[in-house]
Design a protein around this motif. Sequence first.
Motif, mmCIF file in Angstrom:
data_model
loop_
_atom_site.group_PDB
_atom_site.id
_atom_site.type_symbol
_atom_site.label_atom_id
_atom_site.label_comp_id
_atom_site.label_asym_id
_atom_site.label_seq_id
_atom_site.Cartn_x
_atom_site.Cartn_y
_atom_site.Cartn_z
ATOM 1 N N VAL A 337 31.470 30.612 67.916
ATOM 2 C CA VAL A 337 31.142 30.706 66.508
ATOM 3 C C VAL A 337 32.123 29.820 65.736
ATOM 4 C CG1 VAL A 337 32.581 32.787 66.204
ATOM 5 C CG2 VAL A 337 30.782 32.255 64.550
ATOM 6 N N PRO A 338 31.652 28.998 64.816
ATOM 7 C CA PRO A 338 32.574 28.209 63.993
ATOM 8 C C PRO A 338 33.420 29.132 63.126
ATOM 9 C CG PRO A 338 30.327 27.347 63.846
ATOM 10 C CD PRO A 338 30.243 28.675 64.514
ATOM 11 N N ALA A 339 34.681 28.791 62.945
ATOM 12 C CA ALA A 339 35.591 29.675 62.212
ATOM 13 C C ALA A 339 35.062 30.002 60.815
ATOM 14 C CB ALA A 339 36.976 29.031 62.113
ATOM 15 N N MET A 340 34.528 28.991 60.113
ATOM 16 C CA MET A 340 34.087 29.220 58.738
ATOM 17 C C MET A 340 32.735 29.932 58.658
ATOM 18 S SD MET A 340 36.539 28.311 56.835
ATOM 19 C CE MET A 340 35.740 28.384 55.232
ATOM 20 N N SER A 341 32.118 30.200 59.813
ATOM 21 C CA SER A 341 30.870 30.983 59.834
ATOM 22 C C SER A 341 31.129 32.469 60.014
ATOM 23 C CB SER A 341 29.956 30.482 60.966
ATOM 24 O OG SER A 341 29.466 29.189 60.696
ATOM 25 N N LEU A 342 32.380 32.849 60.238
ATOM 26 C CA LEU A 342 32.673 34.258 60.486
ATOM 27 C C LEU A 342 32.274 35.167 59.314
ATOM 28 C CD1 LEU A 342 36.045 33.949 62.420
ATOM 29 C CD2 LEU A 342 33.868 34.813 63.303
ATOM 30 N N PRO A 343 32.541 34.809 58.052
ATOM 31 C CA PRO A 343 32.101 35.711 56.969
ATOM 32 C C PRO A 343 30.593 35.922 56.954
ATOM 33 C CG PRO A 343 33.702 34.132 56.147
ATOM 34 C CD PRO A 343 33.334 33.687 57.533
ATOM 35 N N TYR A 344 29.829 34.884 57.290
ATOM 36 C CA TYR A 344 28.371 35.021 57.317
ATOM 37 C C TYR A 344 27.941 35.886 58.500
ATOM 38 C CZ TYR A 344 23.495 33.805 58.134
ATOM 39 O OH TYR A 344 22.140 33.859 58.374
ATOM 40 N N CYS A 345 28.480 35.591 59.668
ATOM 41 C CA CYS A 345 28.062 36.335 60.865
ATOM 42 C C CYS A 345 28.511 37.802 60.811
ATOM 43 C CB CYS A 345 28.623 35.659 62.111
ATOM 44 S SG CYS A 345 27.905 34.037 62.445
ATOM 45 N N LEU A 346 29.625 38.062 60.138
ATOM 46 C CA LEU A 346 30.133 39.429 60.030
ATOM 47 C C LEU A 346 29.661 40.121 58.763
ATOM 48 C CD1 LEU A 346 33.723 38.793 61.407
ATOM 49 C CD2 LEU A 346 31.864 40.013 62.558
ATOM 50 N N ARG A 347 28.724 39.483 58.058
ATOM 51 C CA ARG A 347 28.031 40.076 56.911
ATOM 52 C C ARG A 347 28.994 40.482 55.786
ATOM 53 N NH1 ARG A 347 25.156 37.754 59.844
ATOM 54 N NH2 ARG A 347 23.228 38.523 60.804
ATOM 55 N N VAL A 348 29.856 39.537 55.407
ATOM 56 C CA VAL A 348 30.703 39.745 54.230
ATOM 57 C C VAL A 348 29.824 39.570 52.995
ATOM 58 C CG1 VAL A 348 32.635 38.838 52.885
ATOM 59 C CG2 VAL A 348 32.825 39.045 55.369
ATOM 60 N N THR A 349 29.637 40.621 52.234
ATOM 61 C CA THR A 349 28.773 40.564 51.057
ATOM 62 C C THR A 349 29.522 40.765 49.748
ATOM 63 O OG1 THR A 349 28.240 42.905 51.224
ATOM 64 C CG2 THR A 349 26.786 41.363 52.382
ATOM 65 N N ASP A 350 30.726 41.369 49.805
ATOM 66 C CA ASP A 350 31.544 41.494 48.595
ATOM 67 C C ASP A 350 33.003 41.609 49.014
ATOM 68 O OD1 ASP A 350 32.085 44.247 49.246
ATOM 69 O OD2 ASP A 350 30.213 44.800 48.276
ATOM 70 N N ALA A 351 33.888 41.716 48.033
ATOM 71 C CA ALA A 351 35.323 41.700 48.306
ATOM 72 C C ALA A 351 35.749 42.850 49.214
ATOM 73 C CB ALA A 351 36.095 41.749 46.990
ATOM 74 N N ALA A 352 35.023 43.970 49.167
ATOM 75 C CA ALA A 352 35.391 45.129 49.989
ATOM 76 C C ALA A 352 35.237 44.849 51.479
ATOM 77 C CB ALA A 352 34.549 46.339 49.592
ATOM 78 N N ASP A 353 34.454 43.829 51.836
ATOM 79 C CA ASP A 353 34.228 43.511 53.248
ATOM 80 C C ASP A 353 35.289 42.567 53.813
ATOM 81 O OD1 ASP A 353 31.839 44.984 53.264
ATOM 82 O OD2 ASP A 353 30.729 43.274 52.448
ATOM 83 N N ILE A 354 36.211 42.094 52.987
ATOM 84 C CA ILE A 354 37.228 41.134 53.432
ATOM 85 C C ILE A 354 38.417 41.892 54.016
ATOM 86 C CG2 ILE A 354 38.813 39.325 52.697
ATOM 87 C CD1 ILE A 354 36.854 38.664 50.451
ATOM 88 N N PRO A 355 38.754 41.684 55.294
ATOM 89 C CA PRO A 355 39.929 42.344 55.866
ATOM 90 C C PRO A 355 41.188 41.952 55.091
ATOM 91 C CG PRO A 355 38.570 41.401 57.599
ATOM 92 C CD PRO A 355 38.035 40.888 56.304
ATOM 93 N N PRO A 356 42.035 42.897 54.747
ATOM 94 C CA PRO A 356 43.176 42.607 53.874
ATOM 95 C C PRO A 356 44.307 41.875 54.597
ATOM 96 C CG PRO A 356 43.223 44.891 54.557
ATOM 97 C CD PRO A 356 41.946 44.324 55.091
ATOM 98 N N ALA A 357 45.133 41.225 53.823
ATOM 99 C CA ALA A 357 46.390 40.647 54.307
ATOM 100 C C ALA A 357 47.497 41.691 54.063
ATOM 101 C CB ALA A 357 46.674 39.348 53.564
ATOM 102 N N PRO A 358 48.618 41.621 54.806
ATOM 103 C CA PRO A 358 48.960 40.572 55.774
ATOM 104 C C PRO A 358 48.328 40.821 57.140
ATOM 105 C CG PRO A 358 50.776 42.122 55.549
ATOM 106 C CD PRO A 358 49.748 42.539 54.555
ATOM 107 N N TYR A 359 48.102 39.725 57.837
ATOM 108 C CA TYR A 359 47.592 39.798 59.200
ATOM 109 C C TYR A 359 48.270 38.776 60.101
ATOM 110 C CZ TYR A 359 44.752 36.169 56.978
ATOM 111 O OH TYR A 359 44.335 35.081 56.262
#
Length: 535
Positions: A337-359
Amino acid sequence: MLNSTVIDGILADVAEAVTAGKLQRGWLLLSPLLQAAVAQTNELTREQQYHVTAQAAELAIALKRPGVALDCARHAESLTMQKGWPTHLQALALRDLGRLDEAVTLWERVLAGESYVQAAYQGLGSLLSRQECYLRARQVLDDGVRLWPRSADLWLSYGLVQARLDDLEGAEAALRTAMRLGPAGWEAPLLNLAWVLRRRGGFAEALQLHRQAVELAPESAEAHWNLATSLLSHGQYREGFAAFEWRFRRGRALLQQRDIPPWDGQAELSGKRILVAREQGVGDTLQMLRFAAVLAARGAEVIWEAHAGLESLCASVIGVHAVVGPDMALPEVEYQVPAMSLPYCLRVTDAADIPPAPYLTAPAGDPVPLTVSAGRKKIGLVWRGNPSHEGDAARSIALPRLGEMLHRSSGMVDWVCLQRPDNREAFLPELAACFRDDLGPWLSDFSRTARALMALDLVISVDTAVLHLAGALGRPVWGLLPLASDWRWLIGRDDSPWYSTLRLFRQTEPAPAGDPWGPVLQQVMAALEWYKPVR
C-alpha cells in the motif's frame, strides 16, 4: 498520378483524420504528398508544396517528432514569402528539441515582422514564463491580448504570468476572461483561477471551481487531484482522501513498480505481511508512520519502506516489524500500500480517526552538542524547505527577514540553527552571532535530528520535514505558514488534528507587497515573550 482533385481529396482526408484525433492516420495519408513536395516534383504546385510541408510540420509536432517537424517547417519556409507561420512552426520544433534560446530567437523574429501570428505570441510568452523571464513574458502576452482580445488561450497564459509576478488581482481578472471566452468543458482556466483564489484567501470559491472542473472533465487526473487537496484543506477527509488516489494518474507521484497485490483496505491482514511503499517526501512519511500501529492491530506484519537516513527512526515506531531502506532487499510480502493511501484505505473520515501523536521515539546515540546555559530558552529554527519543492518560494523565509526576531529575543533565547549547510544561504556575521549553536553540520540523519529536537525547549519551523518530526515526537513546535498552505494544515486554524503540540502562525490575508511574513513574525515575537518551556 497526382492532380489537383486527388491532392485536395487527400488533404481533406488528412484534415478529417486530425480533427478526429487520428494523428498517425493523418500522417500516413499525407506521406505520399510530403515525399512529392520535398522532391519538388511537377505533380504539386509551389503553393501546394508549401501547404503540404507546413501541415506535415504541424502533424509531426503533434506526434512528438520535433526533428522531422523542424525539417518540414524549414522546407515550408523556403517556399513562401510569408515567413511568419513556418518560422513559428520551427520555433515549436526547436522548443520540443530543448533548443530553447533558438526558439525564442525565432519567435521574436516573427513578432518583429509584419505577419501577425497569434500562436507565436502564445508560444513565446509561455516559453519565457517557463524560463522564469516573467516580466518579458508579460510584455509579450500583453501585446497578444491587445491584438487578439477574444483569444482564451492568450488570456489564460497572461493570467498565469501575472500570478507568477504576484499580481493576483490582475491574474484573477485575466483568468476569468479566459473562462468566459473559452470553450465549454475547458477545465484549465478553472483550475488556475482556483489556484489564484487560494493565494488570495478565496478558499470557498476555489473549492467550488475544483468541483466544477471535475464535472467538466471527469477523466482529468489534474482536476481530481486539485479537488482532493481543496477538500482536505477544508477537513473533508472522506471525499478528499478518495479523490487523492488520483495522484498516480498525474504522473508525478511515482512508486517503484513491483508485482505485489495492492491492499485497498478490504482484504484480511491477520497473519499477512504488508509493505508500506515509500512515496513523496520525508514529511509525508513521518506523518503517515502513525498508521503502522493501526495495521499491526489488524494482525499485519508491517514492512515500512523508508527514505535514506530515516531507517532507524522508522524502526522505533510501534507497529513497524521491519524497515527496508533504499538499497536493501525486500522480504516476501502478501500486499503493498502506498504510504499516502493509508488514510483512504483505513477509512479516515474526520479528525477523530487520526491516531494521535506522539508516536515516534528518538533512537539512542551520541549526545547532542549543545552549549549548556541555565535559565534560557533553547529554541531551534528552520527557515527553508527543499528548494526543489514547487511551493518552496511561498513557504520558505529568507534568513535576513528573521533578523529582527533573532535580535529582539537574544536576551532570553539561545537560538539553535537546525538548517542543514547544504540548504542555507551564507550567514551574515551579524546573523551568525545570533545563534548560540549551529547544529546544521551535525544533523547527518533524522535520528540525530530527533535527538536534537528532544533536547530543545521549542522548535520554530516553516513547512518542512522537521515540523512533522517535532510533532510526531510530541515536542512543542511552532509552524510558520503562508496563506495558501499545504492541505494538511487546514484553513484558518492555529492548531492541527495531526499534531497536538503544534501551534500554527499563518498569514491570514494576501501578503503585503514585499513583506509577506511581517505580520506573522510580529505574532511570533509577541508569543515568544510569554512562552514558558514545559518539560
